[in-house]
Design a protein around this motif. Structure first.
Motif, PDB file in Angstrom:
ATOM      1  N   GLN A   1       9.341  48.913  35.517  1.00  0.00           N
ATOM      2  CA  GLN A   1       8.641  49.863  34.644  1.00  0.00           C
ATOM      3  C   GLN A   1       7.381  50.400  35.310  1.00  0.00           C
ATOM      4  N   GLU A   2       6.638  49.520  35.982  1.00  0.00           N
ATOM      5  CA  GLU A   2       5.417  49.948  36.677  1.00  0.00           C
ATOM      6  C   GLU A   2       5.737  50.932  37.801  1.00  0.00           C
TER       7      GLU A   2
ATOM      8  N   GLU B   1      11.637  46.517  23.580  1.00  0.00           N
ATOM      9  CA  GLU B   1      12.311  45.337  24.119  1.00  0.00           C
ATOM     10  C   GLU B   1      13.519  44.901  23.297  1.00  0.00           C
TER      11      GLU B   1
ATOM     12  N   CYS C   1      13.882  45.568  30.888  1.00  0.00           N
ATOM     13  CA  CYS C   1      13.024  44.408  30.638  1.00  0.00           C
ATOM     14  C   CYS C   1      12.148  44.081  31.838  1.00  0.00           C
ATOM     15  N   ASN C   2      12.487  44.611  32.993  1.00  0.00           N
ATOM     16  CA  ASN C   2      11.763  44.295  34.217  1.00  0.00           C
ATOM     17  C   ASN C   2      10.438  45.057  34.253  1.00  0.00           C
ATOM     18  N   GLN C   3       9.350  44.329  34.070  1.00  0.00           N
ATOM     19  CA  GLN C   3       8.025  44.959  34.023  1.00  0.00           C
ATOM     20  C   GLN C   3       7.659  45.620  35.345  1.00  0.00           C
ATOM     21  N   ARG C   4       8.031  44.996  36.458  1.00  0.00           N
ATOM     22  CA  ARG C   4       7.714  45.589  37.761  1.00  0.00           C
ATOM     23  C   ARG C   4       8.447  46.921  37.926  1.00  0.00           C
TER      24      ARG C   4
ATOM     25  N   CYS D   1      16.425  46.411  24.971  1.00  0.00           N
ATOM     26  CA  CYS D   1      16.545  46.241  26.419  1.00  0.00           C
ATOM     27  C   CYS D   1      17.465  45.069  26.732  1.00  0.00           C
TER      28      CYS D   1
END
Length: 96
Positions: free
Chosen positions: A31-32, A50, A26-29, A53
């Motif tokens: 994933q980036e 999601e 869930c952590n977008q950072r 997740c």
């Protein structure tokens, strides 16, 4: 830390894909960061939808079953919850 350890694992296994699951997905950072690392290595990042997740109770139950199967039992008064327990510190006794 997760991205660094994952990069080492990809280098050792030469895996063409990285599947990102569980609560950390869930952590977008994250994933980036993993997408940047995967792109540099020619690896395809496959983050799950999601809806999936979340912390995986089935995965935890399977690990508990494997421990019980080989006789690794923790007495109730010796058990507890450590929210920040490092998974790389777990002694895996149920695998060859």
């Amino acid at each position: 830390m997760l991205a660094e350890v994952t990069e080492r694992a990809l280098a050792l296994t030469r895996a063409p894909h990285l599947l990102l699951v569980g609560g950390v997905a869930c952590n977008q950072r994250l994933q980036e960061m993993l997408q940047t690392m995967c792109s540099a290595r020619g690896v395809t990042l496959c983050p799950t939808d999601e809806r999936y997740c979340i912390d995986n109770g089935a995965m935890i139950a399977q690990a508990g079953w494997e421990m019980l199967r080989v006789g690794q039992v923790t007495e109730l008064d010796q058990s507890g919850i450590t929210q920040r327990y490092r998974t790389d510190e777990v002694e895996v006794t149920w695998r060859d």
